[in-house]
Design a protein around this motif. Structure first.
Motif, PDB file in Angstrom:
ATOM      1  N   UNK A  32      67.035 132.681  64.447  1.00 46.19           N
ATOM      2  CA  UNK A  32      65.948 131.711  64.458  1.00 46.19           C
ATOM      3  C   UNK A  32      65.378 131.598  63.052  1.00 46.19           C
ATOM      4  N   UNK A  33      65.589 130.465  62.425  1.00 42.74           N
ATOM      5  CA  UNK A  33      65.097 130.281  61.058  1.00 42.74           C
ATOM      6  C   UNK A  33      65.726 131.298  60.135  1.00 42.74           C
ATOM      7  N   UNK A  34      64.887 132.113  59.484  1.00 38.42           N
ATOM      8  CA  UNK A  34      65.382 133.126  58.570  1.00 38.42           C
ATOM      9  C   UNK A  34      65.510 134.489  59.180  1.00 38.42           C
ATOM     10  N   UNK A  35      65.302 134.609  60.513  1.00 41.36           N
ATOM     11  CA  UNK A  35      65.348 135.911  61.174  1.00 41.36           C
ATOM     12  C   UNK A  35      66.523 136.023  62.132  1.00 41.36           C
ATOM     13  N   UNK A  36      66.992 137.252  62.286  1.00 39.27           N
ATOM     14  CA  UNK A  36      68.092 137.560  63.196  1.00 39.27           C
ATOM     15  C   UNK A  36      67.632 138.667  64.128  1.00 39.27           C
TER      16      UNK A  36
END
Length: 52
Positions: A32-36
């Motif tokens: 999600x976006x810049x997160x895993x």
């Protein structure tokens, strides 16, 4: 960049002193976006995409 269901190798180490490290394989549960979100631990782990 990692995608959902990709296998990743996670290495955990202490920043200060550079002592021993621990590593394991895990699966990317979601991105999600810049997160895993990584699955394969006893709790949910969130990491920045740039760290994988």
């Amino acid at each position: 960049m990692p995608k959902t269901n990709d296998g990743v190798q996670v290495r955990v180490s202490v920043r200060a002193g550079g002592g021993p490290f621990w590593q394991t394989n895990a699966t990317v549960a979601s991105v999600s976006g810049g997160s895993v979100i990584v699955d394969g631990f006893d709790r949910v782990v969130t990491a920045a995409r740039s760290e994988l």
